[in-house]
Structures are given as structure tokens and as C-alpha cells.
Design a protein around this motif. Structure first.
Motif, PDB file in Angstrom:
ATOM      1  N   ILE A 153      83.417  90.892  43.007  1.00 34.28           N
ATOM      2  CA  ILE A 153      85.092  90.624  43.953  1.00 34.28           C
ATOM      3  C   ILE A 153      85.414  91.275  45.799  1.00 34.28           C
ATOM      4  CG2 ILE A 153      87.697  92.015  43.388  1.00 34.28           C
ATOM      5  CD1 ILE A 153      87.500  92.084  40.574  1.00 34.28           C
ATOM      6  N   PRO A 154      84.556  92.835  45.575  1.00 31.69           N
ATOM      7  CA  PRO A 154      84.441  93.275  46.563  1.00 31.69           C
ATOM      8  C   PRO A 154      84.313  92.643  47.484  1.00 31.69           C
ATOM      9  CG  PRO A 154      84.732  95.065  45.366  1.00 31.69           C
ATOM     10  CD  PRO A 154      84.321  93.954  44.330  1.00 31.69           C
ATOM     11  N   ALA A 155      82.699  92.303  47.271  1.00 32.93           N
ATOM     12  CA  ALA A 155      81.287  90.928  47.792  1.00 32.93           C
ATOM     13  C   ALA A 155      82.462  90.229  47.822  1.00 32.93           C
ATOM     14  CB  ALA A 155      80.661  90.914  47.295  1.00 32.93           C
ATOM     15  N   LEU A 156      83.123  88.659  47.117  1.00 38.79           N
ATOM     16  CA  LEU A 156      83.485  87.894  48.085  1.00 38.79           C
ATOM     17  C   LEU A 156      85.456  88.355  48.943  1.00 38.79           C
ATOM     18  CD1 LEU A 156      84.111  85.950  43.958  1.00 38.79           C
ATOM     19  CD2 LEU A 156      82.536  85.404  46.233  1.00 38.79           C
ATOM     20  N   LYS A 157      85.523  89.528  47.907  1.00 38.08           N
ATOM     21  CA  LYS A 157      86.985  89.809  49.565  1.00 38.08           C
ATOM     22  C   LYS A 157      86.033  89.625  50.559  1.00 38.08           C
ATOM     23  CE  LYS A 157      90.047  92.448  46.982  1.00 38.08           C
ATOM     24  NZ  LYS A 157      90.822  93.738  46.576  1.00 38.08           N
ATOM     25  N   LEU A 191      91.066  93.567  32.257  1.00 46.91           N
ATOM     26  CA  LEU A 191      92.285  93.719  33.092  1.00 46.91           C
ATOM     27  C   LEU A 191      92.721  95.179  34.079  1.00 46.91           C
ATOM     28  CD1 LEU A 191      94.783  92.749  29.886  1.00 46.91           C
ATOM     29  CD2 LEU A 191      93.651  91.417  31.989  1.00 46.91           C
ATOM     30  N   ASP A 192      91.666  95.597  33.655  1.00 51.91           N
ATOM     31  CA  ASP A 192      91.978  97.763  34.178  1.00 51.91           C
ATOM     32  C   ASP A 192      91.320  96.310  35.888  1.00 51.91           C
ATOM     33  OD1 ASP A 192      93.406  98.326  32.415  1.00 51.91           O
ATOM     34  OD2 ASP A 192      91.122  99.837  31.732  1.00 51.91           O
ATOM     35  N   LYS A 193      89.866  95.838  35.539  1.00 54.04           N
ATOM     36  CA  LYS A 193      89.618  95.877  37.084  1.00 54.04           C
ATOM     37  C   LYS A 193      90.295  94.417  37.468  1.00 54.04           C
ATOM     38  CE  LYS A 193      85.559  97.578  35.984  1.00 54.04           C
ATOM     39  NZ  LYS A 193      85.215  99.167  36.689  1.00 54.04           N
ATOM     40  N   LEU A 194      91.089  93.759  37.356  1.00 58.35           N
ATOM     41  CA  LEU A 194      91.381  93.348  37.444  1.00 58.35           C
ATOM     42  C   LEU A 194      93.072  93.961  38.703  1.00 58.35           C
ATOM     43  CD1 LEU A 194      92.625  90.089  35.646  1.00 58.35           C
ATOM     44  CD2 LEU A 194      90.516  90.106  37.478  1.00 58.35           C
ATOM     45  N   GLU A 195      93.442  94.699  38.075  1.00 55.41           N
ATOM     46  CA  GLU A 195      94.394  96.294  38.549  1.00 55.41           C
ATOM     47  C   GLU A 195      94.015  96.506  39.686  1.00 55.41           C
ATOM     48  OE1 GLU A 195      98.130  96.480  34.969  1.00 55.41           O
ATOM     49  OE2 GLU A 195      96.053  97.688  34.888  1.00 55.41           O
TER      50      GLU A 195
END
Length: 212
Positions: free
Chosen positions: A170-174, A23-27
Motif C-alpha cells: 500500500i505505501p509503495a503504491l501510494k 480490514l484493519d490494514k485498509l483502515e
């Protein structure tokens, strides 16, 4: 209006160890995900973690009560597993799960007959296996990413390599233009009606064949 969408999903929580780290990572990255929870893992303390996820806009979905091989169970036993977890989730967050992920992705006709939720699989990274390192997890996820796709990961106790992998996934997919959505939003974004009687095990929203 949605462009390219993808859904991160996490199995086998909730817990007070790894789930909060996820959850920390998602936030941190400003995104949402969906959590397929095991009923027996829902305690007073882990329910608080689940509430945090829900309040962040995440989906809480059903992954059975005890993670059995349901293909070996009677209709009544299957129903009891599902109801237990859906009741627990509703008690904690005020909303019942809409989707189901079969334990071990093992399914049979009895399950389809009894469980009135769409079945979800997804593209995994074998991240339940400690021998698969962070880089390999990242590579597997990125190699399988597709528009409307479902990524299957695990927030089980101690699975820190997946937590670490999220900082790269996450950054790669963004960067590739993906927007992260919940399972519910994924189907909505792709204009696919949520059919509780469907016998497809979805790995991507527009899937029309049983296994993809």
C-alpha cells in the motif's frame, strides 16, 4: 477527479480470521478494496465482517457459492451458484454484487450467457500458495501495478503473509501516486461503462481484448 487508480481485490472470504485483519490494514492506511466472496463462507458471524467492509466503503462482489469449476456445469447450476451468493450479500449489506470473478478464472460461453455481470480477473501474486513469501508477494504486485489495474489477492483463512505484505504494497503504491479505489470506482474513474454482457475478463479497466 482521479489521477492514477488501482483496485485491491480479495478472494475467498468472508471469514472471521483473516478478513478482519485485512480490514484493519485498509483502515490503517485509509483505503478501500473489493471483496469477491464465496456464498458458502457467509455465516452470521462472517456476515458481520462483510458488513464492516461494506460500511468502510468497500465493494462486496460475487465469487460463486462453492468455488466450483463452472465450465463443467449446466446453465441452471451456474445460475444457482451466482444467485445464492448475490442473495446472501444483498441480505447482509443491502446491495447486490455488480461484478463476478470466475473460480480458477475458468470460463466458457455458457457462463457469459448466463451471468449478467462483468467478469473480473486481475494481476495476482500466487498468494494462495504458502510457499510464496511476503517479499515475493510484494514484488509480484508492484511489478504488475498499472493505472486502472486490478490486483488479485486472497483473504482466505490463515493467509497472514498477504496481510503482512499489505504494509509494504500500500505505501509503495501510494508513493507511486496511486489512489486506491473499489472495482466500481475503477471503471467510473476510467470512464468505462459497466456492461453486464461484456465478454472481457478484466484485469484492468480499459481492457478491450478477452484476456489481458
Amino acid at each position: 477527479d482521479y489521477g492514477k487508480v488501482i483496485a485491491l481485490t480479495f478472494d475467498d472470504g468472508p471469514n472471521t480470521d483473516t478478513t478482519p485483519l485485512v480490514l484493519d490494514k485498509l483502515e490503517e492506511h485509509g483505503i478501500v478494496a473489493s471483496f469477491f466472496v464465496i456464498g458458502n463462507n457467509i455465516t452470521d458471524k462472517s456476515a458481520e465482517v462483510m458488513k464492516r467492509a461494506y460500511n468502510m466503503g468497500c465493494d462486496i462482489e460475487n465469487h460463486s457459492q462453492s468455488h466450483p469449476d463452472m465450465t463443467k456445469m449446466t446453465a441452471d447450476e451456474i445460475k444457482a451458484e451466482i444467485d445464492f451468493t448475490s442473495d446472501k450479500v444483498e441480505e447482509a449489506v443491502g446491495e447486490r454484487p455488480q461484478f463476478f470473478r470466475p473460480p480458477y478464472i475458468a470460463v466458457n460461453q455458457t457462463m457469459f450467457d448466463v451471468i449478467d455481470m462483468p467478469f473480473i480477473c486481475g494481476y495476482g501474486a500466487e498468494d494462495y500458495n504458502n510457499a510464496i513469501g511476503v517479499e515475493e508477494r510484494v514484488e509480484k504486485v508492484l511489478a504488475q501495478a498499472r493505472d486502472g489495474g486490478i490486483i488479485l489477492l486472497h483473504d482466505m483463512n490463515g493467509n497472514v503473509q498477504t496481510v503482512e505484505a499489505l504494509d509494504k504494497i500500500i505505501p509503495a503504491l501510494k508513493e507511486q501516486g496511486y489512489e486506491f479505489v473499489t472495482i466500481t470506482e475503477l471503471f467510473h474513474a476510467k470512464g468505462v461503462a459497466i456492461d453486464p454482457d461484456s465478454e472481457i475478463i478484466y484485469s484492468y479497466a480499459e481492457q478491450t481484448e478477452m484476456y489481458g
